[in-house]
Design a protein around this motif. Structure first.
Motif, PDB file in Angstrom:
ATOM      1  N   TRP A  79      47.078 -40.401-131.483  1.00 49.38           N
ATOM      2  CA  TRP A  79      46.004 -39.687-132.174  1.00 49.38           C
ATOM      3  C   TRP A  79      46.605 -38.957-133.363  1.00 49.38           C
ATOM      4  N   THR A  80      45.861 -38.876-134.467  1.00 47.86           N
ATOM      5  CA  THR A  80      46.352 -38.159-135.635  1.00 47.86           C
ATOM      6  C   THR A  80      45.187 -37.480-136.344  1.00 47.86           C
ATOM      7  N   GLY A  81      45.468 -36.356-136.995  1.00 44.58           N
ATOM      8  CA  GLY A  81      44.439 -35.605-137.706  1.00 44.58           C
ATOM      9  C   GLY A  81      44.865 -34.170-137.926  1.00 44.58           C
ATOM     10  N   SER A  82      43.933 -33.256-137.673  1.00 48.97           N
ATOM     11  CA  SER A  82      44.225 -31.841-137.891  1.00 48.97           C
ATOM     12  C   SER A  82      43.833 -31.034-136.665  1.00 48.97           C
ATOM     13  N   ALA A  83      44.384 -29.836-136.608  1.00 46.51           N
ATOM     14  CA  ALA A  83      44.079 -28.904-135.524  1.00 46.51           C
ATOM     15  C   ALA A  83      43.836 -27.541-136.135  1.00 46.51           C
ATOM     16  N   TYR A  84      42.957 -26.787-135.499  1.00 44.40           N
ATOM     17  CA  TYR A  84      42.676 -25.424-135.948  1.00 44.40           C
ATOM     18  C   TYR A  84      42.969 -24.468-134.798  1.00 44.40           C
ATOM     19  N   ASP A  85      43.739 -23.427-135.088  1.00 36.99           N
ATOM     20  CA  ASP A  85      44.071 -22.381-134.126  1.00 36.99           C
ATOM     21  C   ASP A  85      43.197 -21.174-134.458  1.00 36.99           C
ATOM     22  N   PRO A  86      42.079 -20.967-133.733  1.00 32.95           N
ATOM     23  CA  PRO A  86      41.164 -19.871-134.061  1.00 32.95           C
ATOM     24  C   PRO A  86      41.758 -18.482-133.815  1.00 32.95           C
ATOM     25  N   GLN A  87      42.742 -18.366-132.930  1.00 37.14           N
ATOM     26  CA  GLN A  87      43.364 -17.069-132.683  1.00 37.14           C
ATOM     27  C   GLN A  87      44.147 -16.590-133.903  1.00 37.14           C
ATOM     28  N   ARG A  88      44.769 -17.508-134.610  1.00 37.02           N
ATOM     29  CA  ARG A  88      45.608 -17.162-135.771  1.00 37.02           C
ATOM     30  C   ARG A  88      45.008 -17.618-137.094  1.00 37.02           C
ATOM     31  N   LYS A  89      43.803 -18.237-137.007  1.00 36.44           N
ATOM     32  CA  LYS A  89      43.122 -18.751-138.200  1.00 36.44           C
ATOM     33  C   LYS A  89      44.064 -19.639-139.014  1.00 36.44           C
ATOM     34  N   LEU A  90      44.664 -20.599-138.310  1.00 39.55           N
ATOM     35  CA  LEU A  90      45.676 -21.461-138.891  1.00 39.55           C
ATOM     36  C   LEU A  90      45.289 -22.920-138.703  1.00 39.55           C
ATOM     37  N   LYS A  91      45.334 -23.695-139.786  1.00 41.53           N
ATOM     38  CA  LYS A  91      45.045 -25.131-139.734  1.00 41.53           C
ATOM     39  C   LYS A  91      46.350 -25.889-139.927  1.00 41.53           C
ATOM     40  N   MET A  92      46.506 -26.990-139.189  1.00 43.81           N
ATOM     41  CA  MET A  92      47.736 -27.776-139.270  1.00 43.81           C
ATOM     42  C   MET A  92      47.418 -29.258-139.125  1.00 43.81           C
ATOM     43  N   SER A  93      48.348 -30.095-139.567  1.00 48.60           N
ATOM     44  CA  SER A  93      48.246 -31.523-139.268  1.00 48.60           C
ATOM     45  C   SER A  93      48.833 -31.715-137.876  1.00 48.60           C
ATOM     46  N   ILE A  94      48.355 -32.741-137.156  1.00 47.51           N
ATOM     47  CA  ILE A  94      48.848 -32.965-135.798  1.00 47.51           C
ATOM     48  C   ILE A  94      48.875 -34.455-135.491  1.00 47.51           C
TER      49      ILE A  94
END
Length: 124
Positions: A79-94
């Motif tokens: 699987w590939t795409g993006s992830a969002y961490d709502p606790q830290r308001k951080l977006k990343m590729s994954i």
């Protein structure tokens, strides 16, 4: 930023349909191979969520219940795409690669400036 990679680092809006996602090997309980955390990967509405279910060191910045929300597409080898961490308001590729018993998660922030990978095994 450590949290961003722990729950898939792991793991948790889906670019594919929930039906196709539901048949994937990524869903279920996973333990990080270094013993630092456990997560549950599950469908949550039209998304895939990765939720911390156990953290070895409560002073690590990680908490039980923290989650990642994944926007990923299934590929030939994972699987590939993006992830969002709502606790830290951080977006990343994954990227998630593996099979029903072992998985590697890789994530990057700031356009690939900071990247981290983690190995996982199916939790019992």
């Amino acid at each position: 930023m450590r949290k961003a990679f722990a729950p898939l680092a792991i793991l948790p809006t889906l670019a594919t349909t929930p039906t196709s996602a539901g048949s994937s090997w990524i869903f279920g309980d996973w333990a990080r191979q270094d013993g630092a955390s456990r997560v549950k990967i599950r469908n949550c509405g039209a998304s895939i969520c990765v939720v911390n279910t156990w953290i070895r060191d409560p002073n690590s910045g990680e908490k039980v219940g923290d989650q990642l929300i994944l926007k990923v597409s299934q590929t030939a080898d994972g699987w590939t795409g993006s992830a969002y961490d709502p606790q830290r308001k951080l977006k990343m590729s994954i990227t998630l690669k593996g099979d029903a018993s072992a998985m590697t998660s890789s994530g990057c922030v700031l356009g690939g400036l900071f990247c981290k990978s983690a190995s996982w095994r199916r939790a019992r």
